[in-house]
Design a protein around this motif. Structure first.
Motif, mmCIF file in Angstrom:
data_model
loop_
_atom_site.group_PDB
_atom_site.id
_atom_site.type_symbol
_atom_site.label_atom_id
_atom_site.label_comp_id
_atom_site.label_asym_id
_atom_site.label_seq_id
_atom_site.Cartn_x
_atom_site.Cartn_y
_atom_site.Cartn_z
ATOM 1 N N LYS A 372 0.830 -1.208 0.000
ATOM 2 C CA LYS A 372 0.000 0.000 0.000
ATOM 3 C C LYS A 372 0.864 1.258 0.000
ATOM 4 C CE LYS A 372 -4.207 -1.699 2.270
ATOM 5 N NZ LYS A 372 -5.112 -1.524 3.432
ATOM 6 N N LEU A 373 1.830 1.282 0.925
ATOM 7 C CA LEU A 373 2.713 2.447 1.009
ATOM 8 C C LEU A 373 3.575 2.570 -0.243
ATOM 9 C CD1 LEU A 373 3.903 2.116 4.720
ATOM 10 C CD2 LEU A 373 2.311 3.814 3.804
ATOM 11 N N GLY A 374 4.045 1.424 -0.752
ATOM 12 C CA GLY A 374 4.879 1.440 -1.951
ATOM 13 C C GLY A 374 4.150 2.027 -3.142
ATOM 14 N N ALA A 375 2.879 1.646 -3.303
ATOM 15 C CA ALA A 375 2.078 2.206 -4.395
ATOM 16 C C ALA A 375 1.911 3.715 -4.215
ATOM 17 C CB ALA A 375 0.713 1.522 -4.436
ATOM 18 N N ARG A 376 1.734 4.127 -2.971
ATOM 19 C CA ARG A 376 1.568 5.550 -2.657
ATOM 20 C C ARG A 376 2.839 6.333 -2.988
ATOM 21 N NH1 ARG A 376 -0.777 5.807 3.128
ATOM 22 N NH2 ARG A 376 -2.155 4.296 2.112
ATOM 23 N N TYR A 377 3.988 5.796 -2.558
ATOM 24 C CA TYR A 377 5.262 6.483 -2.804
ATOM 25 C C TYR A 377 5.577 6.527 -4.301
ATOM 26 C CZ TYR A 377 6.054 5.584 2.213
ATOM 27 O OH TYR A 377 5.944 5.521 3.583
ATOM 28 N N THR A 378 5.270 5.431 -4.995
ATOM 29 C CA THR A 378 5.538 5.367 -6.434
ATOM 30 C C THR A 378 4.744 6.435 -7.172
ATOM 31 O OG1 THR A 378 5.897 2.975 -6.234
ATOM 32 C CG2 THR A 378 5.560 3.840 -8.444
ATOM 33 N N ARG A 379 3.486 6.588 -6.798
ATOM 34 C CA ARG A 379 2.639 7.603 -7.430
ATOM 35 C C ARG A 379 3.139 9.010 -7.102
ATOM 36 N NH1 ARG A 379 -2.685 6.323 -5.734
ATOM 37 N NH2 ARG A 379 -3.258 5.415 -7.731
ATOM 38 N N ARG A 380 3.483 9.241 -5.833
ATOM 39 C CA ARG A 380 3.976 10.567 -5.426
ATOM 40 C C ARG A 380 5.247 10.952 -6.186
ATOM 41 N NH1 ARG A 380 4.017 10.119 1.167
ATOM 42 N NH2 ARG A 380 1.767 9.988 1.542
ATOM 43 N N ALA A 381 6.079 9.946 -6.483
ATOM 44 C CA ALA A 381 7.351 10.218 -7.163
ATOM 45 C C ALA A 381 7.184 10.404 -8.666
ATOM 46 C CB ALA A 381 8.337 9.084 -6.886
ATOM 47 N N GLY A 382 5.957 10.248 -9.156
ATOM 48 C CA GLY A 382 5.699 10.485 -10.573
ATOM 49 C C GLY A 382 5.771 9.256 -11.451
ATOM 50 N N TYR A 383 5.780 8.069 -10.837
ATOM 51 C CA TYR A 383 5.811 6.828 -11.611
ATOM 52 C C TYR A 383 4.441 6.148 -11.567
ATOM 53 C CZ TYR A 383 10.882 7.404 -11.389
ATOM 54 O OH TYR A 383 12.157 7.893 -11.494
ATOM 55 N N ASP A 384 4.283 5.133 -12.407
ATOM 56 C CA ASP A 384 3.021 4.399 -12.472
ATOM 57 C C ASP A 384 3.015 3.302 -11.410
ATOM 58 O OD1 ASP A 384 0.733 3.008 -13.064
ATOM 59 O OD2 ASP A 384 1.502 2.137 -14.938
ATOM 60 N N PRO A 385 2.220 3.428 -10.352
ATOM 61 C CA PRO A 385 2.216 2.418 -9.288
ATOM 62 C C PRO A 385 1.657 1.077 -9.741
ATOM 63 C CG PRO A 385 0.454 3.998 -8.942
ATOM 64 C CD PRO A 385 1.284 4.531 -10.073
ATOM 65 N N GLY A 386 0.888 1.094 -10.830
ATOM 66 C CA GLY A 386 0.349 -0.159 -11.357
ATOM 67 C C GLY A 386 1.421 -1.067 -11.923
ATOM 68 N N ALA A 387 2.640 -0.535 -12.075
ATOM 69 C CA ALA A 387 3.734 -1.350 -12.605
ATOM 70 C C ALA A 387 4.092 -2.496 -11.669
ATOM 71 C CB ALA A 387 4.958 -0.471 -12.856
ATOM 72 N N MET A 388 3.759 -2.365 -10.380
ATOM 73 C CA MET A 388 4.015 -3.476 -9.463
ATOM 74 C C MET A 388 3.221 -4.705 -9.877
ATOM 75 S SD MET A 388 5.460 -4.988 -6.986
ATOM 76 C CE MET A 388 6.295 -3.953 -5.789
ATOM 77 N N LEU A 389 2.022 -4.502 -10.410
ATOM 78 C CA LEU A 389 1.201 -5.630 -10.851
ATOM 79 C C LEU A 389 1.856 -6.357 -12.021
ATOM 80 C CD1 LEU A 389 -2.318 -3.926 -10.664
ATOM 81 C CD2 LEU A 389 -1.264 -5.454 -8.988
ATOM 82 N N SER A 390 2.362 -5.594 -12.988
ATOM 83 C CA SER A 390 3.014 -6.237 -14.137
ATOM 84 C C SER A 390 4.303 -6.923 -13.711
ATOM 85 C CB SER A 390 3.303 -5.207 -15.236
ATOM 86 O OG SER A 390 4.190 -4.197 -14.773
ATOM 87 N N PHE A 391 5.007 -6.340 -12.734
ATOM 88 C CA PHE A 391 6.245 -6.948 -12.236
ATOM 89 C C PHE A 391 5.946 -8.278 -11.531
ATOM 90 C CE2 PHE A 391 9.281 -7.514 -8.701
ATOM 91 C CZ PHE A 391 10.453 -7.649 -9.435
ATOM 92 N N LEU A 392 4.916 -8.288 -10.685
ATOM 93 C CA LEU A 392 4.568 -9.520 -9.977
ATOM 94 C C LEU A 392 4.100 -10.606 -10.940
ATOM 95 C CD1 LEU A 392 2.730 -8.124 -6.818
ATOM 96 C CD2 LEU A 392 5.015 -9.109 -6.938
ATOM 97 N N GLU A 393 3.395 -10.212 -11.986
ATOM 98 C CA GLU A 393 2.953 -11.197 -12.976
ATOM 99 C C GLU A 393 4.155 -11.790 -13.716
ATOM 100 O OE1 GLU A 393 0.225 -12.606 -13.282
ATOM 101 O OE2 GLU A 393 -1.070 -11.320 -12.087
ATOM 102 N N LYS A 394 5.146 -10.957 -14.011
ATOM 103 C CA LYS A 394 6.377 -11.461 -14.635
ATOM 104 C C LYS A 394 7.030 -12.516 -13.747
ATOM 105 C CE LYS A 394 8.083 -7.455 -17.267
ATOM 106 N NZ LYS A 394 9.181 -6.447 -17.325
ATOM 107 N N LEU A 395 7.107 -12.198 -12.461
ATOM 108 C CA LEU A 395 7.757 -13.114 -11.530
ATOM 109 C C LEU A 395 6.951 -14.390 -11.335
ATOM 110 C CD1 LEU A 395 9.307 -10.920 -8.715
ATOM 111 C CD2 LEU A 395 10.320 -11.760 -10.811
ATOM 112 N N ARG A 396 5.624 -14.261 -11.377
ATOM 113 C CA ARG A 396 4.791 -15.454 -11.223
ATOM 114 C C ARG A 396 5.075 -16.445 -12.360
ATOM 115 N NH1 ARG A 396 -0.411 -15.694 -8.662
ATOM 116 N NH2 ARG A 396 -0.948 -13.571 -9.203
ATOM 117 N N LYS A 397 5.174 -15.930 -13.576
ATOM 118 C CA LYS A 397 5.473 -16.782 -14.734
ATOM 119 C C LYS A 397 6.880 -17.365 -14.628
ATOM 120 C CE LYS A 397 2.418 -14.214 -17.852
ATOM 121 N NZ LYS A 397 2.354 -13.314 -19.034
#
Length: 440
Positions: A372-397
């Motif tokens: 939760k905090l990571g998504a918040r910090y990522t958004r505040r810093a100007g990045y796309d917080p949804g990228a964590m979802l794509s990263f986790l999906e990569k790792l799952r595969k």
């Protein structure tokens, strides 16, 4: 005088880390094997037998006797006879939950008082392959451990969770020892309390929105991080790639600048496990240290994905998850070793034990808060917080294809499906049915 009637290195270490002065007098009593009784009765009997045998050799002192057995589906497991027995034992124990029983007997010799009690802990392990067991035995001797594994060392990486006392699995249930000492009226109880609570305070944690009970100030937390970082950089190769390090520093500093603990100096470094160069992982240490494995830098090929990973790790630091985990597991004294740094002769042991404790993973609550905090910090810093979802999906595969390993991202960062669900909730995205089931 406190006397430990045991040769156990783990029990000696626990008493030492608690700051207690004691003498070791191993018992020569012959243990009852417990084949025809419940393990709870067996360990109580053996603990008292050991304590009485030592108590009979002295005129004064408080004797602590212990005995530990592992029980699974009606079968008792003690210490393995040899490596073959240890391999068979660990294979069976990893297949289903089991219980660890420790009997503890305390005898005040002079006053002729004795107390016997028992601690029970349920253990849930990852199912281990033959290769994982072989690799574990190359680093750790299983022959002096009930069940053939150690939770406080590398064996802790195989533990999904426990129900009950952590120190019981290590070898000496500290809380039960307190109870026994209190029952015989030992003044040592006051020493335990003084060691544990001296210098503690509570403070409000903005990141976790809670009042935290802390043993150490930020200054000492940073000192611990410095100590632990030396251990990390001793065991792993630090990667000196100017372009990759600049990318990591640039993104990391943006994340750090918007987090809830700006008083820390954050350090971002790339490391590589030379034995397993394709390892994908990241770890944060107390005081602002974040280490990212070289292979993760490749997998997180977009700045948004790397920012999401760093946001998660910085969140652990901001919420003080690692320092709270260490003080919960190891208590005041081992953290004092880390705060003192290499000046203390016990530094190497303390640093290694603490680092392995962090690597063994956080609780589900901590992981979800970091997301939760990571998504918040990522958004505040100007990045796309949804990228964590794509990263986790990569790792799952990737996880489905790679060989099992103790320090993979999925082992040290568990609860992936739940984390995806929570991240989607934080981002306001639609949650699917798969997000509610365990499909790690």
């Amino acid at each position: 005088m406190l006397i430990l009637a045991s040769r156990s290195k783990a029990r000696k270490r626990i008493l030492k880390d608690l700051g207690l002065k004691f003498k070791v007098m191993p018992s020569s009593a012959e243990e009852h094997k417990g084949l025809d009784t419940h393990p709870a009765r067996t360990v109580k009997y053996n603990a008292l037998l050991k304590a009485r045998q030592v108590a009979g050799r002295i005129k004064d002192g408080i004797v602590i006797g212990c005995d530990t057995l592992v029980w699974q589906n009606g079968r008792v497991f003690g210490k393995p006879k040899d490596l073959k027995d240890a391999r068979t034992m660990l294979k069976k124990l990893s297949a289903s939950p089991h219980r660890l029983y420790t009997g503890i007997a305390v005898i005040d010799v002079k006053r002729r008082k004795e107390v016997v009690d028992i601690e029970e802990t349920k253990i849930f392990m990852e199912r281990l392959s033959d290769r994982e067991i072989s690799n574990y035995f190359k680093r750790v001797s299983p022959l002096d451990k009930a069940g053939g594994f150690d939770i406080q060392g590398l064996g802790g990486l195989f533990i999904k969770r426990i129900e009950g006392c952590y120190f019981n699995v290590v070898g000496l249930p500290v809380s039960k020892l307190f109870v026994c000492l209190k029952k015989i009226g030992a003044s040592l109880l006051m020493l335990f309390c003084a060691v544990t609570f001296y210098g503690c305070s509570t403070e409000y944690n903005i990141a976790s929105n809670s009042q935290d009970w802390m043993m150490y100030s930020t200054e000492k937390e940073v000192a611990m991080g410095d100590s632990l970082s030396k251990q990390v950089e001793k065991e792993y190769k630090v990667v000196h790639d100017p372009e990759a390090n600049e990318r990591l520093r640039r993104i990391g500093e943006k994340i750090a600048s918007v987090c809830d603990r700006k008083e820390l100096l954050y350090r971002f470094r790339i490391i590589e496990d030379e034995k397993e160069k394709d390892m994908v992982n990241a770890v944060s240490l107390p005081g602002g240290y974040v280490y990212v494995y070289k292979e993760l830098m490749k997998v997180a090929d977009s700045d948004d994905e790397l920012a999401a990973v760093l946001g998660h790790e910085v969140a652990h630091i901001a919420a003080r998850h690692s320092i709270k985990r260490l003080q919960a597991i190891w208590g005041y004294n081992i953290l004092s070793v880390l705060a003192a740094g290499t000046r203390n002769p016990d530094f190497a042991h303390g640093a290694q034990a603490a680092y392995l404790s962090i690597l063994s993973g956080y609780s589900q609550e901590d992981e979800l808060l970091a997301d939760k905090l990571g998504a918040r910090y990522t958004r505040r810093a100007g990045y796309d917080p949804g990228a964590m979802l794509s990263f986790l999906e990569k790792l799952r595969k990737r996880h489905k294809k790679e060989k099992p390993r103790a320090l993979s991202y999925f082992k040290t960062h568990p609860f992936i499906s739940e984390r995806i669900k929570v991240t989607k909730e934080e981002l306001g995205e639609k949650i699917s049915f798969e997000d509610f089931i365990n499909i790690n």
